[in-house]
Design a protein around this motif. Structure first.
Motif, short mmCIF file in Angstrom:
data_model
loop_
_atom_site.label_atom_id
_atom_site.label_comp_id
_atom_site.label_asym_id
_atom_site.label_seq_id
_atom_site.Cartn_x
_atom_site.Cartn_y
_atom_site.Cartn_z
N ALA A 1 -5.08 6.30 -48.57
CA ALA A 1 -6.25 6.73 -47.81
C ALA A 1 -7.48 5.92 -48.21
CB ALA A 1 -6.50 8.23 -48.03
N ALA A 2 -7.65 5.68 -49.52
CA ALA A 2 -8.79 4.89 -49.98
C ALA A 2 -8.73 3.47 -49.43
CB ALA A 2 -8.83 4.88 -51.51
N MET A 3 -7.53 2.90 -49.42
CA MET A 3 -7.39 1.54 -48.91
C MET A 3 -7.61 1.49 -47.40
SD MET A 3 -4.16 0.38 -51.24
CE MET A 3 -4.09 -1.25 -50.51
N ALA A 4 -7.16 2.51 -46.69
CA ALA A 4 -7.37 2.57 -45.25
C ALA A 4 -8.86 2.68 -44.91
CB ALA A 4 -6.61 3.75 -44.65
N LEU A 5 -9.62 3.22 -45.84
CA LEU A 5 -11.07 3.33 -45.65
C LEU A 5 -11.79 2.02 -45.97
CD1 LEU A 5 -13.42 5.21 -44.91
CD2 LEU A 5 -13.43 6.01 -47.28
N GLY A 6 -11.04 1.07 -46.55
CA GLY A 6 -11.63 -0.24 -46.82
C GLY A 6 -11.93 -0.50 -48.28
N TYR A 7 -11.55 0.42 -49.16
CA TYR A 7 -11.77 0.23 -50.58
C TYR A 7 -10.51 -0.34 -51.24
CZ TYR A 7 -16.00 3.02 -50.05
OH TYR A 7 -17.23 3.47 -49.66
N GLY A 8 -10.67 -0.84 -52.46
CA GLY A 8 -9.53 -1.22 -53.26
C GLY A 8 -9.13 -0.04 -54.13
N ALA A 9 -7.84 0.04 -54.43
CA ALA A 9 -7.36 1.15 -55.24
C ALA A 9 -6.18 0.70 -56.08
CB ALA A 9 -6.96 2.33 -54.35
N ASN A 10 -6.05 1.31 -57.25
CA ASN A 10 -4.96 0.99 -58.16
C ASN A 10 -4.49 2.26 -58.84
OD1 ASN A 10 -4.05 -0.57 -61.06
ND2 ASN A 10 -3.55 -1.56 -59.14
N TRP A 11 -3.19 2.46 -58.90
CA TRP A 11 -2.58 3.63 -59.53
C TRP A 11 -2.11 3.19 -60.90
CZ3 TRP A 11 2.07 6.56 -56.82
CH2 TRP A 11 2.54 7.57 -57.66
N ILE A 12 -2.71 3.78 -61.94
CA ILE A 12 -2.43 3.39 -63.31
C ILE A 12 -1.86 4.57 -64.09
CG2 ILE A 12 -3.45 2.66 -65.51
CD1 ILE A 12 -3.42 0.42 -63.52
N THR A 13 -0.82 4.32 -64.87
CA THR A 13 -0.38 5.26 -65.91
C THR A 13 -0.18 4.42 -67.16
OG1 THR A 13 1.90 5.01 -65.15
CG2 THR A 13 0.72 6.97 -64.41
N ASP A 14 -1.09 4.52 -68.09
CA ASP A 14 -0.98 3.78 -69.34
C ASP A 14 -0.83 4.78 -70.48
OD1 ASP A 14 -1.08 1.60 -71.18
OD2 ASP A 14 -2.26 0.50 -69.70
N TRP A 15 -1.00 4.33 -71.70
CA TRP A 15 -0.73 5.20 -72.85
C TRP A 15 -1.56 6.48 -72.83
CZ3 TRP A 15 -4.56 6.54 -76.36
CH2 TRP A 15 -5.73 5.76 -76.35
N TYR A 16 -2.77 6.38 -72.28
CA TYR A 16 -3.64 7.55 -72.27
C TYR A 16 -3.23 8.58 -71.23
CZ TYR A 16 -5.84 4.18 -69.08
OH TYR A 16 -6.08 3.23 -68.11
N ALA A 17 -2.22 8.25 -70.41
CA ALA A 17 -1.67 9.25 -69.51
C ALA A 17 -0.61 10.10 -70.20
CB ALA A 17 -1.07 8.57 -68.28
N TYR A 18 -0.08 9.63 -71.33
CA TYR A 18 1.04 10.30 -72.00
C TYR A 18 0.71 10.80 -73.40
CZ TYR A 18 3.40 7.83 -68.22
OH TYR A 18 3.77 7.37 -67.00
N ASP A 19 -0.29 10.22 -74.01
CA ASP A 19 -0.65 10.58 -75.38
C ASP A 19 -1.27 11.98 -75.43
OD1 ASP A 19 -1.39 9.17 -78.24
OD2 ASP A 19 -2.91 10.62 -77.61
N ASP A 20 -0.75 12.84 -76.30
CA ASP A 20 -1.22 14.23 -76.35
C ASP A 20 -2.70 14.34 -76.69
OD1 ASP A 20 1.23 15.27 -75.64
OD2 ASP A 20 1.90 15.60 -77.71
N GLU A 21 -3.18 13.53 -77.64
CA GLU A 21 -4.60 13.59 -77.99
C GLU A 21 -5.47 13.07 -76.86
OE1 GLU A 21 -5.84 12.80 -82.21
OE2 GLU A 21 -3.80 11.99 -82.33
N ALA A 22 -5.00 12.05 -76.17
CA ALA A 22 -5.76 11.53 -75.03
C ALA A 22 -5.82 12.56 -73.91
CB ALA A 22 -5.12 10.23 -74.53
N LYS A 23 -4.71 13.24 -73.68
CA LYS A 23 -4.70 14.27 -72.63
C LYS A 23 -5.63 15.43 -73.00
CE LYS A 23 -0.20 14.82 -72.42
NZ LYS A 23 1.10 15.36 -71.96
N ALA A 24 -5.71 15.73 -74.29
CA ALA A 24 -6.63 16.79 -74.72
C ALA A 24 -8.08 16.38 -74.48
CB ALA A 24 -6.39 17.12 -76.20
N ILE A 25 -8.39 15.11 -74.71
CA ILE A 25 -9.75 14.61 -74.44
C ILE A 25 -10.07 14.77 -72.95
CG2 ILE A 25 -11.18 12.52 -74.36
CD1 ILE A 25 -9.67 11.58 -76.88
N LEU A 26 -9.07 14.55 -72.10
CA LEU A 26 -9.27 14.68 -70.66
C LEU A 26 -9.41 16.14 -70.23
CD1 LEU A 26 -9.41 13.07 -67.97
CD2 LEU A 26 -6.91 13.26 -67.85
N GLY A 27 -8.95 17.06 -71.09
CA GLY A 27 -9.08 18.48 -70.78
C GLY A 27 -7.83 19.10 -70.19
#
Length: 203
Positions: free
Chosen positions: A140-166
């Motif tokens: 949807a974002a790209m169809a609107l004319g924006y650039g978009a990227n789907w990222i899953t890096d270490w901070y998507a899986y790390d328990d402490e990082a996820k806690a920081i995200l809430g």
């Protein structure tokens, strides 16, 4: 491009379906933009609200909405990145700290959080629905004319990082969708040979 969505159908109201060849054309050349090439402008608040509304129209067995969104606006995203960098540095992990560039550079981010709910609907189906949210938001974002990227890096899986995200312990990051305007067009990458991935079941 101005985003003007039709009024959402009322519950139980017939929803007419029609061919959309322009969507097929879009999909034929769809290409994610590298997160490190994304700059201002990003979707406005009203555009983002509409994009999230579209992303929520995904297949969802049981109508559970087993996902939620966390918006990472520029100032808040910078604080989030700083805390992740401090976490990586506290572990002496320079490689993890360097990977934060994809988080720091784009002007806007959305964390799509999977939160499966107990009941009759298998967890796997609920996880797939969260993945569909990521895909639809990206498209949807790209169809609107924006650039978009789907990222899953270490901070998507790390328990402490996820806690920081809430996140709650049972929640997972399905993906960080980073949004902005590409400073350069993305180059086509190698695509799979679909013919080699297709078989026909025969009795």
């Amino acid at each position: 491009m101005t985003l003007s969505l039709p009024a959402a159908p009322l519950f139980g109201q017939p929803v007419p379906q029609h061919p959309a060849p322009e969507v097929l054309s879009f999909l034929a050349t769809r290409r994610s933009a590298s997160a490190v090439t994304l700059a201002e402008p990003a979707p406005t608040a009203s555009e983002l609200a509409s994009l999230l509304q579209l992303a929520a129209r995904v297949p969802d067995h049981g109508k559970l909405a087993p996902w939620r969104f966390i918006i990472l606006e520029p100032a808040a995203k910078a604080v989030f990145a700083d805390r992740l960098e401090a976490l990586a540095n506290s572990r002496g992990d320079a490689r993890a700290a360097a990977k934060l560039a994809k988080l720091k550079i784009p002007p806007l981010g959305v964390a799509v959080v999977s939160r499966p709910k107990p009941g009759e609907i298998p967890e796997w189906e609920q996880l797939l629905s969260a993945g569909a949210v990521c895909t639809t938001l990206l498209y949807a974002a790209m169809a609107l004319g924006y650039g978009a990227n789907w990222i899953t890096d270490w901070y998507a899986y790390d328990d402490e990082a996820k806690a920081i995200l809430g996140l709650e312990p049972e929640e997972k990051v399905a993906g960080f969708i980073f949004l902005g305007t590409p400073k350069e067009p993305p180059q086509e990458r190698e695509r799979p040979d679909v013919a080699g991935l297709v078989t026909a079941w025969r009795p």
